[in-house]
Design an enzyme around this catalytic site. Structure first.
Site, PDB file in Angstrom:
ATOM      1  CG  HIS A  76      -1.663   1.286   1.437  1.00  0.00           C
ATOM      2  ND1 HIS A  76      -1.474   2.116   2.516  1.00  0.00           N
ATOM      3  CD2 HIS A  76      -2.606   1.886   0.658  1.00  0.00           C
ATOM      4  CE1 HIS A  76      -2.280   3.157   2.417  1.00  0.00           C
ATOM      5  NE2 HIS A  76      -2.973   3.048   1.296  1.00  0.00           N
ATOM      6  CB  SER A  77       0.770   4.275   0.334  1.00  0.00           C
ATOM      7  OG  SER A  77       1.098   5.632   0.249  1.00  0.00           O
TER       8      SER A  77
END
Length: 235
Positions: A76-77
């Site tokens: 994520h991210s």
């Protein structure tokens, strides 16, 4: 049964996957949610030597010590940087890569290269003025479009992030592109967001799948059920 390794983003910890990991385990899958050095429950280890390679080695250590193979590796991210580095070192251990509103680097790029210049400048300024030169303070959960009920929960748990992980260019040999399945998930419910250029690129690449979810950046918190279904389908 599938083995999932879920890698969190900046300022977070393995705690952010709590809802998704519970749903995946209920469906009969194995799940690992490592917390990267200096973050989450390991925030007491934060120091000025932690860089991107440290975090790549964190995840490689989980794969090695747990003897994992044929995994779905999701980042994520900022975690997109980490999973790319991991996959470039052990592509044979990974059946698919899932980039969850994440950065997708090429060789020699850093997080600061991939973010808008204003964000890059604010991170460096945060470290210089408030973070002893190496700590980047988290932005409020509201900035990332987290739903109102969970904003306080996220803000209590997010911690300072080591600046060097944003500054260090990733070194890739291109082996990560041998992983047979790549999926990009773009969260459309926050602005300005970071995912659109990577989503657009994935849509045009025949070796990738691309999709959107209508929520804020913390997809695993805003839409855990929907994300779980997507992860299971990615196997």
């Amino acid at each position: 049964m599938t083995t999932f390794v879920l890698v969190h983003g900046a300022w977070q910890g393995g705690w952010c996957w709590k809802r998704v990991s519970a749903l995946l385990r209920k469906a009969g899958h194995d799940v690992f949610t490592p917390t990267l050095t200096g973050l989450g429950e390991r925030s007491h280890l934060l120091n000025d030597r932690i860089d991107l390679e440290t975090h790549i080695q964190d995840v490689l250590g989980v794969l090695r010590c747990e003897e994992l193979s044929d995994i779905v590796l999701c980042g994520h991210s900022y975690g997109g940087m980490v999973i790319t580095g991991v996959a470039d070192k052990v592509p044979q251990a990974i059946s698919s890569l899932v980039y969850l509103d994440a950065l997708v680097p090429e060789d020699g790029q850093s997080v600061l290269d991939l973010l808008p210049s204003d964000d890059a400048s604010s991170f460096k300024e945060s470290a210089r003025t408030k973070g002893q030169g190496f700590r980047v303070a988290p932005s409020p959960a509201e900035v990332f479009g987290v739903n109102a009920e969970d904003q306080a929960w996220v803000d209590r748990r997010n911690v300072d992030h080591p600046l060097k992980t944003f500054e260090q260019p990733i070194r890739l040999n291109g082996l990560w592109k041998q992983v047979p399945g790549c999926l990009y998930i773009y969260a459309t419910g926050w602005s300005p967001g970071i995912g659109k250029p990577f989503f657009d690129r994935a849509e045009l690449d025949i070796d990738w799948q691309a999709m959107t979810l209508s929520c804020g950046h913390y997809v695993m918190i805003d839409m855990p059920k929907e994300l779980t279904q997507v992860l299971i389908r990615s196997t």
